[in-house]
Structures are given as structure tokens and as C-alpha cells.
Design a protein around this motif. Structure first.
Motif, PDB file in Angstrom:
ATOM      1  N   THR A 104      17.605  55.547  16.446  1.00  0.00           N
ATOM      2  CA  THR A 104      18.336  56.663  17.023  1.00  0.00           C
ATOM      3  C   THR A 104      18.225  57.866  16.104  1.00  0.00           C
ATOM      4  O   THR A 104      18.681  57.831  14.956  1.00  0.00           O
ATOM      5  CB  THR A 104      19.822  56.324  17.270  1.00  0.00           C
ATOM      6  OG1 THR A 104      20.568  57.541  17.480  1.00  0.00           O
ATOM      7  CG2 THR A 104      20.456  55.566  16.109  1.00  0.00           C
ATOM      8  N   HIS A 105      17.614  58.917  16.592  1.00  0.00           N
ATOM      9  CA  HIS A 105      17.424  60.114  15.774  1.00  0.00           C
ATOM     10  C   HIS A 105      18.763  60.725  15.367  1.00  0.00           C
ATOM     11  O   HIS A 105      18.972  61.080  14.214  1.00  0.00           O
ATOM     12  CB  HIS A 105      16.597  61.138  16.548  1.00  0.00           C
ATOM     13  CG  HIS A 105      16.375  62.422  15.801  1.00  0.00           C
ATOM     14  ND1 HIS A 105      15.697  62.475  14.608  1.00  0.00           N
ATOM     15  CD2 HIS A 105      16.764  63.700  16.077  1.00  0.00           C
ATOM     16  CE1 HIS A 105      15.672  63.734  14.171  1.00  0.00           C
ATOM     17  NE2 HIS A 105      16.311  64.479  15.048  1.00  0.00           N
ATOM     18  N   SER A 106      19.691  60.817  16.316  1.00  0.00           N
ATOM     19  CA  SER A 106      20.991  61.443  16.044  1.00  0.00           C
ATOM     20  C   SER A 106      21.902  60.556  15.218  1.00  0.00           C
ATOM     21  O   SER A 106      22.823  61.041  14.559  1.00  0.00           O
ATOM     22  CB  SER A 106      21.688  61.785  17.366  1.00  0.00           C
ATOM     23  OG  SER A 106      22.080  60.600  18.046  1.00  0.00           O
ATOM     24  N   GLY A 107      21.679  59.251  15.268  1.00  0.00           N
ATOM     25  CA  GLY A 107      22.557  58.327  14.561  1.00  0.00           C
ATOM     26  C   GLY A 107      23.878  58.084  15.256  1.00  0.00           C
ATOM     27  O   GLY A 107      24.745  57.389  14.725  1.00  0.00           O
ATOM     28  N   VAL A 142      22.936  52.487  21.536  1.00  0.00           N
ATOM     29  CA  VAL A 142      22.169  51.854  20.465  1.00  0.00           C
ATOM     30  C   VAL A 142      23.110  51.260  19.410  1.00  0.00           C
ATOM     31  O   VAL A 142      22.863  50.182  18.864  1.00  0.00           O
ATOM     32  CB  VAL A 142      21.210  52.870  19.818  1.00  0.00           C
ATOM     33  CG1 VAL A 142      20.506  52.270  18.610  1.00  0.00           C
ATOM     34  CG2 VAL A 142      20.166  53.334  20.839  1.00  0.00           C
ATOM     35  N   ILE A 143      24.190  51.978  19.150  1.00  0.00           N
ATOM     36  CA  ILE A 143      25.149  51.515  18.139  1.00  0.00           C
ATOM     37  C   ILE A 143      25.834  50.224  18.571  1.00  0.00           C
ATOM     38  O   ILE A 143      26.023  49.305  17.762  1.00  0.00           O
ATOM     39  CB  ILE A 143      26.204  52.604  17.857  1.00  0.00           C
ATOM     40  CG1 ILE A 143      25.539  53.822  17.206  1.00  0.00           C
ATOM     41  CG2 ILE A 143      27.319  52.066  16.968  1.00  0.00           C
ATOM     42  CD1 ILE A 143      26.478  54.999  17.024  1.00  0.00           C
ATOM     43  N   GLU A 144      26.195  50.129  19.860  1.00  0.00           N
ATOM     44  CA  GLU A 144      26.953  48.957  20.315  1.00  0.00           C
ATOM     45  C   GLU A 144      26.207  47.640  20.106  1.00  0.00           C
ATOM     46  O   GLU A 144      26.759  46.699  19.512  1.00  0.00           O
ATOM     47  CB  GLU A 144      27.347  49.112  21.784  1.00  0.00           C
ATOM     48  CG  GLU A 144      28.245  47.978  22.265  1.00  0.00           C
ATOM     49  CD  GLU A 144      28.693  48.137  23.704  1.00  0.00           C
ATOM     50  OE1 GLU A 144      29.518  47.314  24.151  1.00  0.00           O
ATOM     51  OE2 GLU A 144      28.221  49.067  24.376  1.00  0.00           O
ATOM     52  N   PRO A 145      24.952  47.504  20.534  1.00  0.00           N
ATOM     53  CA  PRO A 145      24.270  46.226  20.274  1.00  0.00           C
ATOM     54  C   PRO A 145      24.034  45.970  18.790  1.00  0.00           C
ATOM     55  O   PRO A 145      24.066  44.818  18.351  1.00  0.00           O
ATOM     56  CB  PRO A 145      22.947  46.362  21.041  1.00  0.00           C
ATOM     57  CG  PRO A 145      22.744  47.817  21.227  1.00  0.00           C
ATOM     58  CD  PRO A 145      24.118  48.395  21.368  1.00  0.00           C
ATOM     59  N   GLY A 163      25.219  59.069   9.777  1.00  0.00           N
ATOM     60  CA  GLY A 163      25.668  58.897  11.152  1.00  0.00           C
ATOM     61  C   GLY A 163      26.397  57.588  11.383  1.00  0.00           C
ATOM     62  O   GLY A 163      26.320  56.659  10.573  1.00  0.00           O
ATOM     63  N   PRO A 164      27.114  57.485  12.507  1.00  0.00           N
ATOM     64  CA  PRO A 164      27.896  56.275  12.810  1.00  0.00           C
ATOM     65  C   PRO A 164      27.078  54.990  12.826  1.00  0.00           C
ATOM     66  O   PRO A 164      27.588  53.924  12.493  1.00  0.00           O
ATOM     67  CB  PRO A 164      28.467  56.577  14.203  1.00  0.00           C
ATOM     68  CG  PRO A 164      28.501  58.068  14.292  1.00  0.00           C
ATOM     69  CD  PRO A 164      27.308  58.539  13.525  1.00  0.00           C
ATOM     70  N   VAL A 165      25.804  55.067  13.199  1.00  0.00           N
ATOM     71  CA  VAL A 165      24.995  53.851  13.293  1.00  0.00           C
ATOM     72  C   VAL A 165      24.869  53.142  11.951  1.00  0.00           C
ATOM     73  O   VAL A 165      24.742  51.917  11.883  1.00  0.00           O
ATOM     74  CB  VAL A 165      23.587  54.174  13.864  1.00  0.00           C
ATOM     75  CG1 VAL A 165      22.741  54.939  12.849  1.00  0.00           C
ATOM     76  CG2 VAL A 165      22.876  52.905  14.302  1.00  0.00           C
ATOM     77  N   THR A 166      24.945  53.900  10.859  1.00  0.00           N
ATOM     78  CA  THR A 166      24.742  53.295   9.539  1.00  0.00           C
ATOM     79  C   THR A 166      25.920  52.423   9.108  1.00  0.00           C
ATOM     80  O   THR A 166      25.797  51.662   8.151  1.00  0.00           O
ATOM     81  CB  THR A 166      24.487  54.377   8.475  1.00  0.00           C
ATOM     82  OG1 THR A 166      25.610  55.269   8.403  1.00  0.00           O
ATOM     83  CG2 THR A 166      23.245  55.192   8.828  1.00  0.00           C
ATOM     84  N   GLN A 167      27.060  52.523   9.818  1.00  0.00           N
ATOM     85  CA  GLN A 167      28.200  51.648   9.499  1.00  0.00           C
ATOM     86  C   GLN A 167      27.837  50.185   9.704  1.00  0.00           C
ATOM     87  O   GLN A 167      28.420  49.297   9.075  1.00  0.00           O
ATOM     88  CB  GLN A 167      29.395  51.982  10.395  1.00  0.00           C
ATOM     89  CG  GLN A 167      29.951  53.386  10.250  1.00  0.00           C
ATOM     90  CD  GLN A 167      31.087  53.618  11.225  1.00  0.00           C
ATOM     91  OE1 GLN A 167      32.082  52.885  11.213  1.00  0.00           O
ATOM     92  NE2 GLN A 167      30.953  54.605  12.082  1.00  0.00           N
ATOM     93  N   TYR A 168      26.895  49.938  10.615  1.00  0.00           N
ATOM     94  CA  TYR A 168      26.543  48.568  10.962  1.00  0.00           C
ATOM     95  C   TYR A 168      25.119  48.232  10.534  1.00  0.00           C
ATOM     96  O   TYR A 168      24.514  47.311  11.076  1.00  0.00           O
ATOM     97  CB  TYR A 168      26.703  48.365  12.477  1.00  0.00           C
ATOM     98  CG  TYR A 168      28.058  48.798  12.977  1.00  0.00           C
ATOM     99  CD1 TYR A 168      29.202  48.076  12.651  1.00  0.00           C
ATOM    100  CD2 TYR A 168      28.211  49.964  13.731  1.00  0.00           C
ATOM    101  CE1 TYR A 168      30.454  48.481  13.084  1.00  0.00           C
ATOM    102  CE2 TYR A 168      29.450  50.375  14.173  1.00  0.00           C
ATOM    103  CZ  TYR A 168      30.574  49.639  13.848  1.00  0.00           C
ATOM    104  OH  TYR A 168      31.812  50.045  14.270  1.00  0.00           O
TER     105      TYR A 168
END
Length: 289
Positions: free
Chosen positions: A188-191, A196-199, A219-224
Motif C-alpha cells: 500500500t503506497h499510502s500506508g 490491505v491493513i485488515e488482512p 502509516g497505520p499499516v506498519t503497526q501490524y
């Protein structure tokens, strides 16, 4: 110098407006800013000395003095005859030859920025995890889903079990099946793409090793994400949406990941690749009657 320029472009979107002013100034005029004291740069950008110091630290320098030294090196590098880091936007009435030249230069800059900013320690850890994974799930939507499909088909060709999920519901239902020893990759470019974050979150909770490929390392995606691979954040214009530049940088990162995995699994990857070539060879040879 190349790493500094890339880092400024990558981190600027996540900075406060005042920090952006400082970052834009140092990226746009490294020679001029290298000659300024911390007070001088604060006055030039209409910010404070504290903001200048915080910006320097966010860019990875202990203090402003270290940033000034890097700026001086960048200025000298640019004066050596290299092309400027930013080209003119593509205009509606540009001749096609100019469009080709501008796009080619921007693509080269995007690749250079991504390579300069890519954390090879994180990349190595991601390669190690993918090389021994029981299964690899890849999540992406829009342009990022195309990059995910590209990675999945490459991994399949060398004998790994890899699937790219474009449907967000199927992505989550597949993520539920993951466990320790599996790998999940979010692109995910935006993060901040929720689908994308949920799975990835589900995969993380299930114990899988998680990897985020994103232009926003905060970005939020990096939390997981156990490992974060950062792509370049290029300029967006009316005729060149962000999806174009993000795709270029994402493809470089997934190619680096794939080659690393192929190197680590060479004894099994080489025969698998040869077998796939052989199985498809007849489709590339004209049939005779």
C-alpha cells in the motif's frame, strides 16, 4: 547525498507543515541552506530553531550541524554536473518526445530514491522469512494489486506457494488460515488502505510474519508489520498520478525481495524455474501443421 534527497521526499508528507517547509527548503536549495545557521534557516522558512532541529533529527541526523554537512555534500554532488532532482511537470501540449524524456527521467529518479532509502537489514529479514514460509499471502488493491500479482507469479515459478488476493473479503478469510511459519505481505503506497491493513492485522494476530511495502513508513499499516520496506514518495501531477510512480518503486522492491528469495532457495528454485520454462516452451514456438 542521494539517500538524504530520497528521505526528504519520502518523509515530507508525514511531517507537520512547518517541518515540511524546512524539508522542502533543504531539498530545493541544499547549497543555500548549507550556508545558513540554524537561526538563518529558521528565519528563511518562517519557522523556529526547534522545528529545524526536529526536522534534522527526523531525517536521521543527531543535530543541525550534521544536516548542514550532508547538505554541503549534496550541493557539491549536484554541482558536479548531475541533472536536477526535480523535472518539470508534463504539460497537456508537450510533444510526445518530451513526454518520453520526462517520464524516463522521473522513473529513474523514483528507482534511485527507492534504492537509496531501502533498508537492506529489513529486506534481508523479509527474504529470510519468505524463503522458509509454508505459504505466502499478498494483499493489495488498485495498482498495488498488480504489483502483488507480479510477485506471486514469480514466487510460484520457483516452487513457493504464493497467492495474491485482490478481493478484500477473500484476503481476510485467507488470512485467518495463516499461522506461525507463514508470511503475509501488504502493499500500500499510502500506508492507510483499510482493505490491505485488515488482512495484514488478521495475519499478524494469527502469528504469521508480516511485511509491509509502503511509501509511508509511519502509516497505520506498519503497526501490524514485522518488517517494513519503504518505497519512494514521488511528486504527483495532473497527468502523472501517484499510482504510476508508486508502481515503479513497488516493482523494484518486490523484485529485490524475489531475487533474494531465489538466491536463498537456489537448489530448489533453479529446477522449478527450469521446469516452468519447459512446460510453457511449446506456447512460444509456432506450431507446424
Amino acid at each position: 547525498p542521494a539517500a538524504l534527497a530520497a528521505k526528504v521526499r519520502t518523509l515530507a508528507p508525514s511531517m507537520t507543515r512547518s517541518m515540511q517547509l524546512v524539508a522542502e527548503a533543504v531539498a530545493g536549495d541544499p547549497a543555500g541552506c548549507a550556508a545558513l545557521t540554524v537561526t538563518g534557516l529558521a528565519e528563511r522558512t518562517g519557522t523556529s530553531e526547534a522545528t529545524v532541529v526536529r526536522t534534522a533529527r527526523l531525517l536521521g541526523y543527531p543535530g543541525y550541524r550534521d544536516l548542514r554537512l550532508a547538505l554541503a555534500g549534496l550541493a557539491a554532488h549536484q554541482e558536479s554536473g548531475r541533472a536536477p532532482a526535480v523535472t518539470a511537470d508534463i504539460a497537456v501540449d508537450d510533444p510526445i518526445a518530451d513526454v518520453v524524456a520526462k517520464l524516463a527521467y522521473d522513473e529513474q529518479q523514483t528507482l534511485a530514491d527507492t534504492a537509496a532509502g531501502l533498508d537492506t537489514v529489513q529486506l534481508g529479514a523479509a527474504v529470510a522469512a519468505a524463503s522458509t514460509a509454508r505459504r505466502i499471502d499478498i494483499y493489495g488493491v488498485g495498482a498495488s494489486s498488480l504489483v502483488g500479482q507480479d510477485l506471486a507469479q514469480k514466487l510460484l515459478r520457483i516452487g513457493l506457494i504464493a497467492h495474491a488476493h485482490m478481493d478484500p473479503h477473500l484476503a481476510v478469510t485467507n488470512a485467518v488460515q495463516l499461522r506461525s511459519g507463514d508470511v503475509a505481505i501488504a502493499i500500500t503506497h499510502s500506508g492507510s488502505t483499510g482493505d490491505v491493513i485488515e488482512p495484514l492485522r488478521v495475519a499478524f494476530d494469527r502469528g504469521a510474519t508480516t511485511i509491509a511495502i509502503t511509501g509511508r513508513p509511519d502509516g497505520p499499516v506498519t503497526q501490524y508489520a514485522d518488517h517494513v520496506l519503504t518505497t519512494s514518495t514521488a511528486r504527483e501531477s495532473e497527468l502523472r498520478p501517484a499510482a504510476m510512480s508508486s508502481r515503479t518503486s513497488q516493482l523494484l522492491v518486490v523484485d529485490c525481495l524475489f531475487i533474494g528469495v531465489a538466491q536463498r532457495t537456489y537448489e530448489t528454485a533453479a529446477p522449478a524455474l527450469a521446469a516452468s520454462y519447459e512446460a510453457l516452451a511449446h506456447r512460444h514456438t509456432p506450431r507446424t501443421r
